[in-house]
Design an enzyme around this catalytic site. Structure first.
Site, PDB file in Angstrom:
ATOM      1  N   ALA A   1       0.919  -1.304  -0.024  1.00 19.92           N
ATOM      2  CA  ALA A   1      -0.207  -0.243  -0.052  1.00 19.92           C
ATOM      3  C   ALA A   1       1.088   1.096  -0.163  1.00 19.92           C
ATOM      4  O   ALA A   1       0.516   2.187  -0.562  1.00 19.92           O
ATOM      5  CB  ALA A   1      -0.872   0.011   1.046  1.00 19.92           C
ATOM      6  N   LYS A   2       2.011   1.379   0.738  1.00 22.03           N
ATOM      7  CA  LYS A   2       2.774   2.550   0.894  1.00 22.03           C
ATOM      8  C   LYS A   2       3.555   2.561  -0.523  1.00 22.03           C
ATOM      9  O   LYS A   2       3.513   3.678  -1.206  1.00 22.03           O
ATOM     10  CB  LYS A   2       3.825   2.257   1.703  1.00 22.03           C
ATOM     11  CG  LYS A   2       5.032   3.309   1.991  1.00 22.03           C
ATOM     12  CD  LYS A   2       4.370   4.665   2.436  1.00 22.03           C
ATOM     13  CE  LYS A   2       5.608   5.405   2.461  1.00 22.03           C
ATOM     14  NZ  LYS A   2       5.432   6.832   3.011  1.00 22.03           N
TER      15      LYS A   2
END
Length: 179
Positions: free
Chosen positions: A178-179
């Site tokens: 996600a990052k």
């Protein structure tokens, strides 16, 4: 679990790690901080953090260990070097990896580390952060979290103390993706 009874180790007292350590201390956690740099350990004292010169003190004496190192590979190397301490800990430790490397292999490292720690009774959360040093020092980071529901529930007070927003995005490795 209350902050006053919860011990947290922070490994890596750079710009982000020092801020996270002092934010945790300000919110009532008993924080032990480790960094290879004696100067960074000395800075931690001003923020209410107890500096330690040995990783043994972090692995033996804390309930949670927050890592603020450059990559998940660095975290894995430190954890692997301290597996004996974890195996003999006598309590369940949850590791929270706040590394923010953008490497494509980081999710795999996190998944492998989570599986290895689960095999010996410990937890692992990959929780890369956003918000810079000011967000770290004020406990206002945004954290993308990968890990089991159980580990995240147990680590909730620690995560809440470091963040303004924490998003559980899936199983181990998902925080890195996600990052």
């Amino acid at each position: 679990m209350t902050a006053e009874r919860t011990s947290v180790g922070v490994v890596g007292l750079g710009a982000m790690g020092l801020g996270m350590a002092t934010a945790l201390a300000a919110k009532g956690f008993a924080v032990k901080g480790f960094d290879l740099s004696k100067a960074r350990r000395a800075l931690a004292v001003d923020g209410g953090v107890s500096p330690v010169a040995s990783l043994d003190e972090v692995f033996v004496d804390t309930d949670f260990i927050v890592f603020s190192l450059p990559t998940a590979k660095d975290v894995a190397a430190v954890v692997e070097a301290n597996l004996d301490a974890l195996k003999s800990a006598g309590r369940r430790v949850v590791i929270i990896d706040t590394s923010t490397s953008e490497s494509d292999i980081e999710p795999d490292v996190s998944r492998d580390l989570a599986a290895a720690l689960a095999d010996i009774g410990h937890g692992f959360i990959d929780a890369p952060v956003s918000g810079g040093p000011a967000g770290a020092a004020s406990g206002k980071l945004t954290i993308m979290i990968g890990g089991s529901d159980a580990d995240i529930a147990v680590a909730g007070p620690v995560i809440d103390a470091m963040s303004a927003k924490a998003l559980h995005v899936g199983a181990s490795g998902a925080g890195n993706v996600a990052k």
